[in-house]
Design a protein around this motif. Structure first.
Motif, short mmCIF file in Angstrom:
data_model
loop_
_atom_site.label_atom_id
_atom_site.label_comp_id
_atom_site.label_asym_id
_atom_site.label_seq_id
_atom_site.Cartn_x
_atom_site.Cartn_y
_atom_site.Cartn_z
N ALA A 82 0.87 -1.18 0.00
CA ALA A 82 0.00 0.00 0.00
C ALA A 82 0.90 1.23 0.00
CB ALA A 82 -0.91 0.01 1.22
N ASP A 83 0.50 2.26 -0.74
CA ASP A 83 1.21 3.52 -0.53
C ASP A 83 0.50 4.29 0.56
OD1 ASP A 83 -0.94 4.92 -1.67
OD2 ASP A 83 0.05 5.20 -3.61
N LYS A 84 1.03 5.42 0.95
CA LYS A 84 0.51 6.13 2.12
C LYS A 84 -0.86 6.74 1.88
CE LYS A 84 4.98 6.94 4.30
NZ LYS A 84 5.96 7.93 4.82
N LEU A 85 -1.29 6.80 0.62
CA LEU A 85 -2.66 7.25 0.33
C LEU A 85 -3.66 6.10 0.46
CD1 LEU A 85 -2.35 9.64 -2.76
CD2 LEU A 85 -3.05 10.23 -0.44
N GLY A 86 -3.16 4.86 0.26
CA GLY A 86 -4.04 3.71 0.33
C GLY A 86 -4.26 3.01 -0.99
N ASN A 87 -3.49 3.33 -2.01
CA ASN A 87 -3.53 2.55 -3.25
C ASN A 87 -2.95 1.17 -2.98
OD1 ASN A 87 -4.49 4.65 -5.18
ND2 ASN A 87 -2.57 5.66 -4.59
N LEU A 88 -3.60 0.12 -3.50
CA LEU A 88 -3.24 -1.24 -3.09
C LEU A 88 -2.81 -2.13 -4.25
CD1 LEU A 88 -6.21 -2.03 -0.65
CD2 LEU A 88 -4.03 -0.89 -0.15
N VAL A 89 -1.80 -2.96 -3.96
CA VAL A 89 -1.31 -3.99 -4.86
C VAL A 89 -1.40 -5.32 -4.13
CG1 VAL A 89 0.73 -4.87 -6.06
CG2 VAL A 89 0.23 -2.43 -6.10
N PHE A 90 -1.79 -6.37 -4.85
CA PHE A 90 -1.97 -7.69 -4.24
C PHE A 90 -0.99 -8.70 -4.82
CE2 PHE A 90 -5.86 -5.35 -3.87
CZ PHE A 90 -6.27 -5.58 -2.57
N SER A 91 -0.83 -9.81 -4.13
CA SER A 91 0.09 -10.86 -4.56
C SER A 91 -0.68 -12.05 -5.11
CB SER A 91 0.97 -11.32 -3.39
OG SER A 91 1.80 -12.40 -3.78
N LYS A 92 -0.72 -12.17 -6.42
CA LYS A 92 -1.26 -13.35 -7.10
C LYS A 92 -2.63 -13.75 -6.53
CE LYS A 92 3.34 -14.81 -8.34
NZ LYS A 92 4.52 -14.88 -7.54
N THR A 93 -2.80 -15.04 -6.16
CA THR A 93 -4.11 -15.50 -5.71
C THR A 93 -4.48 -14.99 -4.33
OG1 THR A 93 -3.15 -17.56 -4.87
CG2 THR A 93 -4.02 -17.59 -7.12
N ALA A 94 -3.54 -14.38 -3.61
CA ALA A 94 -3.87 -13.77 -2.32
C ALA A 94 -4.79 -12.57 -2.50
CB ALA A 94 -2.60 -13.35 -1.59
N ARG A 95 -4.97 -12.17 -3.75
CA ARG A 95 -5.92 -11.08 -4.06
C ARG A 95 -7.34 -11.50 -3.71
NH1 ARG A 95 -6.11 -8.39 -10.10
NH2 ARG A 95 -8.22 -7.54 -10.05
N ASN A 96 -7.75 -12.67 -4.12
CA ASN A 96 -9.08 -13.28 -3.96
C ASN A 96 -10.23 -12.28 -3.73
OD1 ASN A 96 -8.93 -13.23 -0.87
ND2 ASN A 96 -7.30 -14.69 -1.27
N PHE A 97 -10.89 -12.34 -2.58
CA PHE A 97 -12.08 -11.50 -2.34
C PHE A 97 -11.73 -10.09 -1.85
CE2 PHE A 97 -13.43 -15.89 -1.78
CZ PHE A 97 -14.60 -15.95 -2.50
N ASN A 98 -10.48 -9.84 -1.59
CA ASN A 98 -10.09 -8.58 -0.94
C ASN A 98 -10.54 -7.32 -1.70
OD1 ASN A 98 -8.47 -9.18 1.59
ND2 ASN A 98 -7.47 -10.55 0.14
N PRO A 99 -10.31 -7.19 -3.00
CA PRO A 99 -10.71 -5.96 -3.69
C PRO A 99 -12.22 -5.71 -3.64
CG PRO A 99 -9.10 -7.14 -4.99
CD PRO A 99 -9.52 -8.07 -3.90
N ASP A 100 -13.02 -6.76 -3.85
CA ASP A 100 -14.47 -6.58 -3.82
C ASP A 100 -14.95 -6.15 -2.44
OD1 ASP A 100 -14.86 -7.22 -6.49
OD2 ASP A 100 -15.13 -9.35 -6.08
N MET A 101 -14.35 -6.70 -1.40
CA MET A 101 -14.72 -6.32 -0.04
C MET A 101 -14.34 -4.87 0.25
SD MET A 101 -13.78 -9.75 2.14
CE MET A 101 -14.81 -11.21 2.02
N ALA A 102 -13.17 -4.47 -0.23
CA ALA A 102 -12.71 -3.09 -0.01
C ALA A 102 -13.69 -2.09 -0.60
CB ALA A 102 -11.32 -2.90 -0.62
N LYS A 103 -14.22 -2.41 -1.76
CA LYS A 103 -15.11 -1.48 -2.45
C LYS A 103 -16.53 -1.50 -1.90
CE LYS A 103 -12.35 -1.92 -6.65
NZ LYS A 103 -12.29 -2.44 -8.04
N ALA A 104 -16.94 -2.64 -1.31
CA ALA A 104 -18.31 -2.78 -0.83
C ALA A 104 -18.52 -2.19 0.56
CB ALA A 104 -18.70 -4.26 -0.81
N ALA A 105 -17.48 -2.17 1.39
CA ALA A 105 -17.64 -1.80 2.80
C ALA A 105 -17.78 -0.30 3.01
CB ALA A 105 -16.46 -2.33 3.60
#
Length: 219
Positions: free
Chosen positions: A159-182
């Motif tokens: 993550a950068d200090k603003l909160g832009n996010l990068v994920f590692s391969k399959t560890a991405r899984n549900f994380n992006p969708d949850m981030a946007k929904a919450a």
């Protein structure tokens, strides 16, 4: 705005009775540091949206379950944790089973502002009971509602200090969708870098979806 806080401070925003989305497929891509802090936080009657409920013996969400903080679980694969099976059989845990693709789409719909969608998945099964159905092009579809959690606990590679996010391969899984929904998104990042260090082409979740960032380990 400084989004970087301690795990304890981040978790303090979780209140009794809230709905919490937790990223991960098993323990892969699961924010284990945030769950450790949640284990030390006095909260109860949570509804948890997650692919699973951790593993037996208190790993991941399994620890929160054994602390009797979870009243209901919404997800796809709970039998990997025998403790969850016992809790259901004993009437101590309510479970809403959701096909895995439907779970992802309900979260995506929550983040996209979509009021619901029709899917053939689970039509004609027990999972379709008490749900609206419709015949489209000669086939039965069921109507699924979006999932909009109060808080998302997710894991990112960087993550950068603003909160832009990068994920590692399959560890991405549900994380992006949850981030946007919450309504409130808390990120556990293995590395936190300066703004501008991340390749824009690699950013999956932009900073406007992220509220708080916690420095985590490299599990």
């Amino acid at each position: 705005m400084n989004k970087i806080v301690s795990a304890k401070e981040a978790i303090s925003h979780i209140k009794d009775g809230q709905t919490i989305a937790v990223g991960g497929f098993g323990l892969v891509g699961c924010p284990l540091g945030l769950l450790e802090a949640l284990g030390n936080h006095n909260v109860r009657d949570l509804t948890v949206i997650s692919n699973n409920l951790g593993e037996p013996g208190g790993r991941g969400l399994g620890k929160i379950l054994l602390q009797n903080k979870i009243a209901k679980a919404i997800g796809s694969y709970f039998t990997s944790n025998i403790d969850a099976v016992h809790y259901v059989n004993e009437g101590r845990l309510e479970v809403e089973l959701v096909p895995q693709g439907t779970l992802a789409e309900r979260l995506r719909a929550g983040g996209a502002g979509i009021g619901g969608f029709y899917t053939k998945t689970a039509a004609g099964t027990l999972l379709a009971e008490n749900k609206e159905t419709r015949i489209l092009n000669g086939e039965e579809y069921i109507f699924e509602l979006p999932l909009i959690p109060d808080v998302a606990l997710i894991k990112a590679k960087k993550a950068d200090k603003l909160g832009n996010l990068v994920f590692s391969k399959t560890a991405r899984n549900f994380n992006p969708d949850m981030a946007k929904a919450a309504k409130l998104t808390i990120v556990e990042a293995e590395d936190i870098v300066e703004v501008g260090e991340l390749d824009p082409e690699h950013i999956v979740v932009p900073h406007l979806f992220v509220d708080l960032i916690v420095k985590g380990g490299n599990e």
